[in-house]
Design an enzyme around this catalytic site. Structure first.
Site, PDB file in Angstrom:
ATOM      1  N   GLU A 116      45.520  -3.268  10.338  1.00  0.00           N
ATOM      2  CA  GLU A 116      45.380  -3.519   8.897  1.00  0.00           C
ATOM      3  C   GLU A 116      46.757  -3.597   8.234  1.00  0.00           C
ATOM      4  O   GLU A 116      46.945  -4.325   7.262  1.00  0.00           O
ATOM      5  CB  GLU A 116      44.478  -2.443   8.276  1.00  0.00           C
ATOM      6  N   GLY A 144      36.096  -2.415  12.943  1.00  0.00           N
ATOM      7  CA  GLY A 144      35.225  -2.409  11.770  1.00  0.00           C
ATOM      8  C   GLY A 144      34.180  -3.503  11.775  1.00  0.00           C
ATOM      9  O   GLY A 144      33.562  -3.788  10.753  1.00  0.00           O
ATOM     10  N   SER A 161      35.311  -0.187  16.870  1.00  0.00           N
ATOM     11  CA  SER A 161      33.870   0.063  16.827  1.00  0.00           C
ATOM     12  C   SER A 161      33.398   1.102  17.846  1.00  0.00           C
ATOM     13  O   SER A 161      32.317   0.971  18.432  1.00  0.00           O
ATOM     14  CB  SER A 161      33.090  -1.249  16.968  1.00  0.00           C
ATOM     15  N   LYS A 185      41.636   5.978   7.190  1.00  0.00           N
ATOM     16  CA  LYS A 185      42.051   4.862   6.326  1.00  0.00           C
ATOM     17  C   LYS A 185      42.162   5.323   4.867  1.00  0.00           C
ATOM     18  O   LYS A 185      42.588   6.446   4.606  1.00  0.00           O
ATOM     19  CB  LYS A 185      41.071   3.693   6.476  1.00  0.00           C
ATOM     20  N   GLU A 205      43.740  -1.904  20.286  1.00  0.00           N
ATOM     21  CA  GLU A 205      42.654  -2.158  19.348  1.00  0.00           C
ATOM     22  C   GLU A 205      42.531  -3.658  19.114  1.00  0.00           C
ATOM     23  O   GLU A 205      43.270  -4.233  18.290  1.00  0.00           O
ATOM     24  CB  GLU A 205      42.937  -1.476  18.001  1.00  0.00           C
ATOM     25  N   HIS A 218      49.168  -0.255  12.848  1.00  0.00           N
ATOM     26  CA  HIS A 218      47.727  -0.488  12.764  1.00  0.00           C
ATOM     27  C   HIS A 218      47.483  -1.926  12.330  1.00  0.00           C
ATOM     28  O   HIS A 218      48.223  -2.486  11.528  1.00  0.00           O
ATOM     29  CB  HIS A 218      47.078   0.490  11.776  1.00  0.00           C
ATOM     30  N   ASN A 259      40.789   7.852  12.317  1.00  0.00           N
ATOM     31  CA  ASN A 259      41.603   7.168  11.314  1.00  0.00           C
ATOM     32  C   ASN A 259      40.754   7.045  10.053  1.00  0.00           C
ATOM     33  O   ASN A 259      39.846   6.226  10.002  1.00  0.00           O
ATOM     34  CB  ASN A 259      42.018   5.778  11.826  1.00  0.00           C
TER      35      ASN A 259
HETATM   36  C1  PEP Z   1      40.527   1.759  13.372  1.00  0.00           C
HETATM   37  O1  PEP Z   1      40.576   1.890  12.157  1.00  0.00           O
HETATM   38  O2  PEP Z   1      41.551   1.947  14.035  1.00  0.00           O
HETATM   39  C2  PEP Z   1      39.261   1.381  14.003  1.00  0.00           C
HETATM   40  C3  PEP Z   1      39.234   1.230  15.287  1.00  0.00           C
HETATM   41  O3  PEP Z   1      38.171   1.209  13.162  1.00  0.00           O
HETATM   42  P1  PEP Z   1      36.623   1.135  13.622  1.00  0.00           P
HETATM   43  O4  PEP Z   1      36.362   2.279  14.553  1.00  0.00           O
HETATM   44  O5  PEP Z   1      35.845   1.242  12.344  1.00  0.00           O
HETATM   45  O6  PEP Z   1      36.418  -0.188  14.310  1.00  0.00           O
END
Ligand code: PEP
Length: 249
Positions: free
Chosen positions: A98, A175, A213, A10, A169, A96, A8
């Site tokens: 975000e 993040g 992460s 972003k 997630e 997602h 992803n």
């Molecule tokens: C994501 O954006 O879905 C995500 C899991 O980000 P990260 O791997 O940076 O935690």
């Protein structure tokens, strides 16, 4: 079914940066291992370029990070499934964290997006996950059950497992560098699996990805866990060097 190794990106990367990353990724990974499928959720402006750079390579695909649930119309700033497909996307992300927490998307809207995308021939990764406050309040199961029920409302019960995947997630792990431990992942994925089996006749076959992460050095352990059928990777997917190590872990 193959493990889905999804990036992803972003709101990162110009078209040139995207092209360079895809070229390096293809060089480092080559033909993905027989049990892996590589998917890149690119920003809208880079989808066409990523698709061209992939050039139909076996085992790779590109997706959009969001869509609006209509064929076309007066929806300024939004993008339709047809426009995503026209640019070369075959997948799309919905729900997602975000978008839920920064852009205020409701479970109901996420459900409409998921069902509409599928009806228009896009494959979907539907993201769900609890906040730290919800986890600490003992609401993990209830939050996942609600997000799945509403996120899948309108999805045909016999949806093909090739067309829909769920990404668990935990919001507190995205993040932040705080990866969920094996016990936490196992518990959440077992909950998702049980819910899916109740909601869809194909629920036992859908892929469930872990995201939060994920890094090259924790991927092998995570994808070896029961009910973990792939990963959704943010930060560590931006560089071909680290994402290729995740794909091959
Ligand atoms: C994501 O954006 O879905 C995500 C899991 O980000 P990260 O791997 O940076 O935690």
């Amino acid at each position: 079914m193959k493990k889905l190794m999804a990036a992803n990106w972003k709101m990162y990367k110009t078209r040139e940066e995207a092209a360079m990353t895809i070229a390096s990724l293809k060089l480092a990974v080559g033909l993905p291992p027989a049990d892996r499928e590589v998917l890149v959720f690119a920003p809208f402006t880079a989808i066409e370029c990523v698709s061209a750079c992939l050039g139909g390579a076996d085992g790779y695909a590109v997706g959009g990070q969001d869509l609006y649930p209509a064929v076309e119309g007066a929806f300024t700033g939004e993008i339709s499934p047809g426009q995503l497909k026209d640019a070369g996307a075959t997948w799309v992300l919905t729900g997602h964290s975000e978008r839920r927490h920064i852009l205020g998307e409701s479970d109901e809207l996420v459900g409409r997006k998921t069902a509409f995308a599928l009806s228009q021939g896009l494959k979907v990764v539907l993201c769900i996950g609890e906040t730290l406050a919800e986890r600490e309040a003992g609401q993990l199961q209830a939050v996942l059950a609600r997000q799945l029920k509403e996120g899948l409302a309108g999805v045909p019960g016999d949806v093909s497992a090739a067309d829909l995947a769920i990404a668990y997630e935990p919001v507190w792990a995205i993040g932040t560098g705080k990866v969920a431990g094996p016990a936490e992942i196992l518990e959440a994925h077992a909950t998702v699996r049980a819910q899916l089996a109740q909601l869809l006749t194909t629920g036992s076959n859908l892929r469930i990805l872990y995201g939060g992460s994920v890094k090259p050095d924790n991927t092998a352990e995570i994808i070896s866990l029961d009910n973990v059928d792939g990963v959704l990777v943010g930060g560590a997917s931006l560089q071909a060097e680290s994402f290729s190590r995740i794909v091959l872990a």
